[in-house]
Design a protein around this motif. Structure first.
Motif, PDB file in Angstrom:
ATOM      1  N   UNK A   1      46.100  30.060  30.594  1.00  0.00           N
ATOM      2  CA  UNK A   1      45.285  29.374  29.847  1.00  0.00           C
ATOM      3  C   UNK A   1      43.859  29.596  30.068  1.00  0.00           C
ATOM      4  N   UNK A   2      43.594  29.553  31.392  1.00  0.00           N
ATOM      5  CA  UNK A   2      42.094  29.698  31.658  1.00  0.00           C
ATOM      6  C   UNK A   2      41.415  31.277  31.497  1.00  0.00           C
ATOM      7  N   UNK A   3      42.297  32.163  31.426  1.00  0.00           N
ATOM      8  CA  UNK A   3      42.035  33.509  31.234  1.00  0.00           C
ATOM      9  C   UNK A   3      41.561  33.618  29.734  1.00  0.00           C
ATOM     10  N   UNK A   4      42.878  33.176  28.974  1.00  0.00           N
ATOM     11  CA  UNK A   4      42.595  33.231  27.586  1.00  0.00           C
ATOM     12  C   UNK A   4      41.424  32.283  26.960  1.00  0.00           C
TER      13      UNK A   4
ATOM     14  N   UNK B   1      47.136  34.297  19.692  1.00  0.00           N
ATOM     15  CA  UNK B   1      47.345  32.716  18.553  1.00  0.00           C
ATOM     16  C   UNK B   1      46.454  31.855  19.594  1.00  0.00           C
ATOM     17  N   UNK B   2      46.659  31.678  20.848  1.00  0.00           N
ATOM     18  CA  UNK B   2      46.070  30.920  21.557  1.00  0.00           C
ATOM     19  C   UNK B   2      44.561  31.081  21.483  1.00  0.00           C
ATOM     20  N   UNK B   3      44.063  32.190  21.646  1.00  0.00           N
ATOM     21  CA  UNK B   3      42.792  32.467  21.669  1.00  0.00           C
ATOM     22  C   UNK B   3      42.121  32.274  20.506  1.00  0.00           C
ATOM     23  N   UNK B   4      42.844  32.546  19.239  1.00  0.00           N
ATOM     24  CA  UNK B   4      42.104  32.147  17.946  1.00  0.00           C
ATOM     25  C   UNK B   4      42.056  30.703  17.895  1.00  0.00           C
ATOM     26  N   UNK B   5      42.905  29.974  18.266  1.00  0.00           N
ATOM     27  CA  UNK B   5      42.862  28.403  18.263  1.00  0.00           C
ATOM     28  C   UNK B   5      41.668  27.965  18.993  1.00  0.00           C
ATOM     29  N   UNK B   6      41.712  28.327  20.202  1.00  0.00           N
ATOM     30  CA  UNK B   6      40.617  27.979  20.957  1.00  0.00           C
ATOM     31  C   UNK B   6      39.236  28.492  20.563  1.00  0.00           C
ATOM     32  N   UNK B   7      39.210  29.663  19.997  1.00  0.00           N
ATOM     33  CA  UNK B   7      37.912  30.139  19.539  1.00  0.00           C
ATOM     34  C   UNK B   7      37.339  29.362  18.476  1.00  0.00           C
ATOM     35  N   UNK B   8      38.016  28.949  17.461  1.00  0.00           N
ATOM     36  CA  UNK B   8      37.755  28.403  16.287  1.00  0.00           C
ATOM     37  C   UNK B   8      37.255  26.923  16.724  1.00  0.00           C
ATOM     38  N   UNK B   9      37.989  26.210  17.514  1.00  0.00           N
ATOM     39  CA  UNK B   9      37.652  24.662  18.233  1.00  0.00           C
ATOM     40  C   UNK B   9      36.552  24.932  18.958  1.00  0.00           C
ATOM     41  N   UNK B  10      36.494  26.009  19.655  1.00  0.00           N
ATOM     42  CA  UNK B  10      35.232  25.967  20.343  1.00  0.00           C
ATOM     43  C   UNK B  10      34.096  26.390  19.769  1.00  0.00           C
ATOM     44  N   UNK B  11      34.043  27.189  18.652  1.00  0.00           N
ATOM     45  CA  UNK B  11      32.884  27.250  17.713  1.00  0.00           C
ATOM     46  C   UNK B  11      32.399  25.784  17.288  1.00  0.00           C
ATOM     47  N   UNK B  12      33.101  25.067  16.935  1.00  0.00           N
ATOM     48  CA  UNK B  12      33.174  23.591  16.566  1.00  0.00           C
ATOM     49  C   UNK B  12      32.182  22.736  17.506  1.00  0.00           C
ATOM     50  N   UNK B  13      32.823  22.952  18.732  1.00  0.00           N
ATOM     51  CA  UNK B  13      32.161  22.020  19.987  1.00  0.00           C
ATOM     52  C   UNK B  13      30.951  22.631  20.351  1.00  0.00           C
TER      53      UNK B  13
ATOM     54  N   UNK C   1      45.997  20.018  19.621  1.00  0.00           N
ATOM     55  CA  UNK C   1      46.567  21.272  19.086  1.00  0.00           C
ATOM     56  C   UNK C   1      47.019  22.238  20.290  1.00  0.00           C
ATOM     57  N   UNK C   2      46.021  22.506  21.116  1.00  0.00           N
ATOM     58  CA  UNK C   2      46.232  23.286  22.382  1.00  0.00           C
ATOM     59  C   UNK C   2      47.515  22.704  23.128  1.00  0.00           C
ATOM     60  N   UNK C   3      47.490  21.667  23.339  1.00  0.00           N
ATOM     61  CA  UNK C   3      48.809  21.022  24.009  1.00  0.00           C
ATOM     62  C   UNK C   3      50.135  21.474  23.255  1.00  0.00           C
ATOM     63  N   UNK C   4      50.193  21.112  21.937  1.00  0.00           N
ATOM     64  CA  UNK C   4      51.303  21.461  21.234  1.00  0.00           C
ATOM     65  C   UNK C   4      51.614  22.695  21.254  1.00  0.00           C
TER      66      UNK C   4
END
Length: 488
Positions: free
Chosen positions: A386-389, A20-32, A349-352
């Motif tokens: 968090x850093x690994x994911x 779940x955390x990976x998917x959130x960061x991956x989607x937002x990372x694509x935008x950035x 989002x990641x904080x929450x």
């Protein structure tokens, strides 16, 4: 088990939460990543185009913004004097400079390159271009190439000797070569009401040819570049004017002009040219400053504008990009806003998400603390997780985000959203700044989204920095944990 091993085990055992955390960061990372890719690509286009245009500046009357004031002045505007030109030339941003006296000589015996050869323009005479820089700025800037002979000496400049450089086509047309004495037969005419002209005087000006040049920077573009007929016509005119230019020392040009005006005054005192020269008493020079770098243009403008007379402005070769690079600027602004919004969204989002996971794990964390583990170790475990994911997600989104940025930017460039500027610009008319003409097509063709070290480093710094900042709220939650209450 130390906290590092616990972090590794937690990531692999709790696969659902990790995904779940990976998917959130991956989607937002694509935008950035996509936004940073677009932003850096537009900045690279601006940097490369401005480097191509070069760091060249001049000072001229600002007709565009002061049309009424200039018209009201009726030709009695304050002129740029040599002291001011030299003072500006001492700027730390200036590499070298020149200022040019200019005049025109209509001739018959001395043949200029005819319209038959260049198609479309009739010119009977020559542009006289003065120089106060012995090496000749156009030679130094590769606008013309010296084929034979030499440039001026400082003695030629100081004494205003009758020595000059002509183009190879003019030399060929008149059977001239280096070392020959060329006679420029200046003609003075008056025009009748029916449009016919009457020759009033002839002045023979002997000029020793010390050099023969060939224009290099004015070139016709291929048909594949889809240049309009107007652009081709402008280029032909610039090319013809350059070919029919005679380079002389400033003092020589001034003396020739004064002699011509004095003699015309005697035979035709009502001549518009003579009257105009009387109204604009004094020497008129066009200064050209070559800056050390195109990046110095804005600093040079800010330093120079308070020194120049009212109604004048500093114009630079890089102004072309400012005029027709609107699409790139808009896209850069849009991508900048998207990066900012995406970073803020990622923080929240990641904080929450992580905070919710911490609440589910409060008993696990309480056990660690009750067994005497340090809070710093527990915090370290969460940060490592968090850093690994996020590391894996950010590296993958680095690749996919680049492709996303390429697709989005191509879609924007092909749409009408950004196309608010003109298709081209006539590169500053007919002065020294016109050596390169840039069109919107040139700018669009220069745009390319690709992997670069700057893109990778910037993205990883922004991405990891955002993830670490988003860990602040979960870490505050750990600080407030009370193991006694949790274990009761």
């Amino acid at each position: 088990m130390n906290f590092i091993k616990r972090a590794l085990c937690s990531v692999t055992r709790k696969k659902g939460k990790s995904l779940i955390l990976f998917a959130v960061i991956f989607v937002l990372g694509n935008v950035i990543a996509g936004s940073i890719a677009i932003q850096q690509s537009t900045q690279n286009v601006e940097k490369n185009i401005k480097k191509q245009l070069g760091g060249m500046a001049t000072i001229e009357i600002d007709y565009e913004n002061n049309q009424e004031e200039v018209t009201a002045a009726e030709g009695k505007l304050e002129q740029l004097d040599e002291k001011l030109i030299k003072k500006i030339g001492e700027s730390p941003y200036v590499k070298y400079y020149d200022y040019n006296a200019s005049s025109w000589a209509e001739t018959k015996d001395l043949k200029s390159v005819s319209a038959k050869e260049e198609e479309g323009f009739g010119m009977e005479g020559f542009s006289l271009k003065g120089s106060n820089y012995s090496k000749i700025l156009d030679v130094e800037e590769n606008k013309i190439k010296l084929l034979e002979g030499k440039v001026f000496t400082q003695e030629d400049i100081d004494n205003g000797k009758n020595v000059g450089l002509i183009s190879s086509k003019v030399a060929e047309e008149n059977g001239l070569s280096v070392g020959d004495q060329m006679v420029m037969d200046m003609r003075g005419n008056s025009f009748n009401e029916d449009g016919s002209k009457k020759e009033l005087l002839k002045i023979d000006v002997p000029i020793q040819i010390i050099g023969i040049f060939e224009p290099t920077t004015v070139q016709m573009k291929d048909k594949e570049n889809k240049e309009t007929e107007q652009q081709n016509s402008n280029q032909q005119f610039v090319s013809l004017q350059q070919i029919n230019t005679i380079y002389l020392p400033n003092k020589t040009v001034s003396d020739i002009s004064k002699n011509y005006i004095e003699k015309m005054k005697k035979v035709d005192p009502e001549n518009p040219y003579v009257k105009g020269a009387e109204e604009n008493d004094g020497e008129y020079y066009t200064p050209i400053y070559i800056l050390k770098s195109p990046d110095d243009v804005e600093a040079f403008k800010q330093e120079t504008e308070p020194l120049i007379p009212k109604l004048y402005k500093v114009r630079a070769s890089t102004d072309q990009y400012e005029t027709i690079g609107g699409s790139m600027k808009k896209m850069s602004q849009i991508s900048g806003y998207v990066v900012l919004i995406a970073v803020i969204a990622t923080l929240l989002i990641i904080s929450l998400v992580v905070l919710l996971f911490m609440r589910d794990r409060k008993h696990e964390l309480g056990i660690y603390l009750s067994l005497g583990d340090k809070r710093s170790h527990v915090m370290g475990q969460i940060i490592i997780e968090m850093l690994i994911i996020s590391g894996v997600a950010l590296i993958l989104s680095l690749i996919t985000g680049n492709f996303l940025g390429k697709m989005v930017s191509e879609s924007l460039l092909n749409s009408d959203i950004l196309n608010s500027t003109g298709d081209s610009i006539n590169a500053f008319g007919l002065d020294t700044l016109d050596s390169i003409e840039i069109t919107t097509d040139d700018i669009m063709n220069a745009y390319e989204v690709k992997f670069s070290l700057g893109y990778i480093v910037t993205y990883l710094l922004v991405g990891l920095g955002t993830v670490l900042l988003s860990a602040v709220l979960p870490l505050l939650y750990i600080v407030r944990l009370n193991p006694k209450k949790i274990m009761m």
